[in-house]
Design an enzyme around this catalytic site. Structure first.
Site, PDB file in Angstrom:
ATOM      1  N   HIS A 162      -6.514  -7.147  -0.499  1.00 30.19           N
ATOM      2  CA  HIS A 162      -6.595  -5.698  -0.735  1.00 30.19           C
ATOM      3  C   HIS A 162      -5.803  -5.336  -1.986  1.00 30.19           C
ATOM      4  O   HIS A 162      -4.741  -5.909  -2.240  1.00 30.19           O
ATOM      5  CB  HIS A 162      -6.023  -4.935   0.465  1.00 30.19           C
ATOM      6  CG  HIS A 162      -6.663  -5.303   1.768  1.00 30.19           C
ATOM      7  ND1 HIS A 162      -6.083  -6.182   2.661  1.00 30.19           N
ATOM      8  CD2 HIS A 162      -7.843  -4.934   2.305  1.00 30.19           C
ATOM      9  CE1 HIS A 162      -6.893  -6.329   3.705  1.00 30.19           C
ATOM     10  NE2 HIS A 162      -7.964  -5.589   3.516  1.00 30.19           N
TER      11      HIS A 162
ATOM     12  N   ASP B 255      -4.701 -12.815   3.226  1.00 30.12           N
ATOM     13  CA  ASP B 255      -5.910 -12.337   3.903  1.00 30.12           C
ATOM     14  C   ASP B 255      -7.189 -12.514   3.086  1.00 30.12           C
ATOM     15  O   ASP B 255      -8.265 -12.094   3.518  1.00 30.12           O
ATOM     16  CB  ASP B 255      -5.743 -10.871   4.352  1.00 30.12           C
ATOM     17  CG  ASP B 255      -5.123  -9.992   3.288  1.00 30.12           C
ATOM     18  OD1 ASP B 255      -4.923 -10.466   2.157  1.00 30.12           O
ATOM     19  OD2 ASP B 255      -4.833  -8.821   3.600  1.00 30.12           O
TER      20      ASP B 255
ATOM     21  N   HIS C  95       0.823  -1.230   0.000  1.00 30.07           N
ATOM     22  CA  HIS C  95       0.000   0.000   0.000  1.00 30.07           C
ATOM     23  C   HIS C  95       0.852   1.273   0.000  1.00 30.07           C
ATOM     24  O   HIS C  95       0.326   2.361  -0.230  1.00 30.07           O
ATOM     25  CB  HIS C  95      -0.918   0.044   1.227  1.00 30.07           C
ATOM     26  CG  HIS C  95      -1.979  -1.014   1.234  1.00 30.07           C
ATOM     27  ND1 HIS C  95      -2.868  -1.180   0.198  1.00 30.07           N
ATOM     28  CD2 HIS C  95      -2.285  -1.969   2.153  1.00 30.07           C
ATOM     29  CE1 HIS C  95      -3.685  -2.197   0.479  1.00 30.07           C
ATOM     30  NE2 HIS C  95      -3.340  -2.694   1.648  1.00 30.07           N
TER      31      HIS C  95
ATOM     32  N   ASP D 122      -3.009 -10.577  -2.497  1.00 27.11           N
ATOM     33  CA  ASP D 122      -3.560 -10.061  -1.242  1.00 27.11           C
ATOM     34  C   ASP D 122      -5.017  -9.642  -1.484  1.00 27.11           C
ATOM     35  O   ASP D 122      -5.367  -9.210  -2.581  1.00 27.11           O
ATOM     36  CB  ASP D 122      -2.734  -8.848  -0.802  1.00 27.11           C
ATOM     37  CG  ASP D 122      -3.048  -8.393   0.616  1.00 27.11           C
ATOM     38  OD1 ASP D 122      -2.276  -8.726   1.530  1.00 27.11           O
ATOM     39  OD2 ASP D 122      -4.073  -7.695   0.810  1.00 27.11           O
TER      40      ASP D 122
HETATM   41 ZN    ZN Z   1      -4.153  -7.151   2.771  1.00 29.16          ZN
END
Ligand code: ZN
Length: 268
Positions: free
Chosen positions: A164, A251, A125, A162
């Site tokens: 996200h 995740d 991120h 991931d």
């Molecule tokens: Zn994540």
């Protein structure tokens, strides 16, 4: 197969308290590798500290200074409430980046066949000038930059599974054609960080070298694997990467508390 396993005690000292992104993640990985007797077949490596020059390959100098100061001066967070800082955060973040850089160099030099970097804080991120989503420096993006700038690779693939979207990684390469960023993640309308729509496909000379595959909440193994096989694999085969990096966040697992995909070990 000669597989490197990068880990270092510093990663356990990046203290985020009871946050789900905590040191227990790495302890669990190591314990399981030990109990399954996998660890004994891996090349254990401590990695190294990344230099300021290596961080500056992609990040603004101000970010480097801000992370250092935040750690030294006892700040509790940097840039956003979810980027928790402790005394060892800066050193751990440098060790995380340095480990990934060493890993790609070892694989490139064929001293390792592949490598798994069990490092934290995470990185995907982190933007050029911004810590974000538990991430301070973008380790995988810096590895891709190291491969293209220092080691001469021309076609680096980053596959980010991931749950996200890897906004930082995408933004750092979306105008380039030498790094192909491919991401599967939960639909940005229902999941942090709110980017990663299918329409985001790269810009300028990077057009077509970003591919996002957002998935609806509650997606299970069969649907996920079907998408990967039919949407992603043909693209990847056509791109013919000369180096593959994986942002391996687990995740999207059904037991993960932070998001809503329902994958199991089988899919991973
Ligand atoms: Zn994540």
């Amino acid at each position: 197969m000669n597989t490197g396993f990068y880990s270092h005690p510093l990663f356990l000292e990046h203290d985020t308290g009871s946050h789900p992104e905590n040191a227990e993640r790495l302890i669990a990985i190591r314990n399981r590798l030990e109990s399954e007797r996998i660890l004994e077949n891996l090349e254990l490596r401590p990695g190294r500290q990344a230099t300021s020059g290596e961080i500056a390959m992609l990040h603004n100098e101000t970010l480097f200074d801000e992370v250092r100061q935040a750690s030294e001066e006892g700040m509790r967070t940097l840039h956003s409430p979810d980027c928790i800082v402790s005394e060892k955060t800066f050193s751990a973040a440098l060790q995380a980046v340095g480990s990934v850089l060493e890993a790609v160099e070892e694989v490139s030099e064929q001293r390792l066949d592949n490598a798994f970097c069990a490092v934290r804080p995470p990185g995907h991120h982190a933007e050029r000038d911004q810590a974000m989503g538990f991430c301070f420096f973008n380790s995988i993006a810096l590895a891709a930059e190291y491969l293209t700038r220092r080691l001469g690779y021309r076609r680096v693939l980053i596959f980010d599974f991931d749950v996200h979207h890897g906004n930082g990684t995408q933004h750092l390469f979306e105008e380039r054609d030498d790094v192909f960023f491919v991401s599967t993640h939960q639909d940005p309308r229902s999941c942090y960080p709110g980017t990663g729509y299918a329409r985001e496909t790269g810009r300028g000379p990077g057009s077509g070298f970003t591919r996002n595959l957002p998935l609806p909440p509650w997606t299970e193994d069969a649907a996920y694997l079907d998408q990967v096989e039919h949407q992603l694999l043909p693209l990847l085969i056509e791109y013919a990467p000369d180096f593959i990096l994986v942002s391996a966040g687990f995740d999207a697992h059904r037991d993960d508390p932070l998001a809503s995909l329902n994958l199991t070990e089988r899919a991973f």
